[in-house]
Motif scaffolding. Structure first.
Motif, PDB file in Angstrom:
ATOM      1  N   ILE A  15       0.841  -1.200   0.000  1.00 12.56           N
ATOM      2  CA  ILE A  15       0.000   0.000   0.000  1.00 12.56           C
ATOM      3  C   ILE A  15       0.877   1.251   0.000  1.00 12.56           C
ATOM      4  N   LEU A  16       1.913   1.237   0.842  1.00 10.89           N
ATOM      5  CA  LEU A  16       2.835   2.374   0.908  1.00 10.89           C
ATOM      6  C   LEU A  16       3.542   2.593  -0.428  1.00 10.89           C
ATOM      7  N   LEU A  20       3.335   5.885  -2.886  1.00 11.40           N
ATOM      8  CA  LEU A  20       4.539   6.608  -3.306  1.00 11.40           C
ATOM      9  C   LEU A  20       4.622   6.695  -4.828  1.00 11.40           C
ATOM     10  N   ALA A  21       4.210   5.642  -5.527  1.00 12.68           N
ATOM     11  CA  ALA A  21       4.217   5.664  -6.997  1.00 12.68           C
ATOM     12  C   ALA A  21       3.227   6.705  -7.507  1.00 12.68           C
ATOM     13  N   LYS A  22       2.049   6.791  -6.893  1.00  8.88           N
ATOM     14  CA  LYS A  22       1.067   7.805  -7.299  1.00  8.88           C
ATOM     15  C   LYS A  22       1.582   9.205  -7.005  1.00  8.88           C
ATOM     16  N   LEU A  23       2.251   9.362  -5.855  1.00  4.11           N
ATOM     17  CA  LEU A  23       2.806  10.657  -5.488  1.00  4.11           C
ATOM     18  C   LEU A  23       3.875  11.088  -6.482  1.00  4.11           C
ATOM     19  N   LYS A  24       4.659  10.125  -6.959  1.00  2.00           N
ATOM     20  CA  LYS A  24       5.691  10.431  -7.957  1.00  2.00           C
ATOM     21  C   LYS A  24       5.062  10.983  -9.231  1.00  2.00           C
ATOM     22  N   LYS A  25       3.911  10.431  -9.628  1.00  2.64           N
ATOM     23  CA  LYS A  25       3.219  10.928 -10.822  1.00  2.64           C
ATOM     24  C   LYS A  25       2.719  12.353 -10.609  1.00  2.64           C
ATOM     25  N   LYS A 132      -1.660  19.986  -0.219  1.00  7.52           N
ATOM     26  CA  LYS A 132      -2.872  19.305  -0.696  1.00  7.52           C
ATOM     27  C   LYS A 132      -2.520  18.002  -1.418  1.00  7.52           C
ATOM     28  N   ILE A 133      -1.491  18.064  -2.257  1.00  6.76           N
ATOM     29  CA  ILE A 133      -1.087  16.874  -3.021  1.00  6.76           C
ATOM     30  C   ILE A 133      -0.599  15.773  -2.071  1.00  6.76           C
ATOM     31  N   ILE A 134       0.250  16.143  -1.137  1.00 11.49           N
ATOM     32  CA  ILE A 134       0.814  15.157  -0.207  1.00 11.49           C
ATOM     33  C   ILE A 134      -0.266  14.564   0.691  1.00 11.49           C
TER      34      ILE A 134
END
Length: 138
Positions: A15-16, A20-25, A132-134
């Motif tokens: 899940i983590l 993190l992969a979505k956050l990178k995008k 907001k993104i984080i």
């Protein structure tokens, strides 16, 4: 010597890693540029208000320079080209800012002073958008 054992819950780890992969995008150059565009208006307004000529091409041409920096996600603010004529109509902006043989440097400087004066509001907008993104993936 006592042995050490550790257990990892792979489900939580996956899940983590997914978050993190979505956050990178979200921090891709295209997305970063969108965030910077949200923070640019106070800086552009401050530069336009400080322009030494009240009316004319210089004040109209100040803004976000399209496409410049779009691959890297950066944003440039300055004198833009005229969309119809496809040329810079206020070429003299740099002359006023940096001086010439006939105009002493600093006599009409407006760009750097206004950017420095408005940078805090832009930083606050950036911090708000990044938060907001984080928080979306926390």
């Amino acid at each position: 010597m006592a042995g050490f054992t550790a257990q990892i819950d792979t489900r939580d780890l996956n899940i983590l890693l997914g978050r993190l992969a979505k956050l990178k995008k979200e921090f891709s150059p295209k997305e970063l540029r969108k965030v910077f565009l949200l923070a640019a208006p106070p800086v552009v307004a401050a530069i336009k208000n400080a322009a030494p000529v009240d009316k004319g091409n210089l004040k109209k041409s100040i803004g976000v320079i399209p496409y410049l920096g779009s691959r890297t996600g950066t944003l440039f603010i300055g004198v833009r080209k005229d969309r119809v004529a496809k040329k810079i109509t206020a070429f003299y902006g740099s002359f006023l800012e940096f001086g010439t043989k006939y105009i002493p440097k600093g006599k009409f400087s407006f760009f750097e002073k206004s950017v420095n004066g408005s940078i805090d509001s832009a930083k606050n907008r950036l911090a708000s958008e990044f938060t907001k993104i984080i928080n979306k993936y926390a």
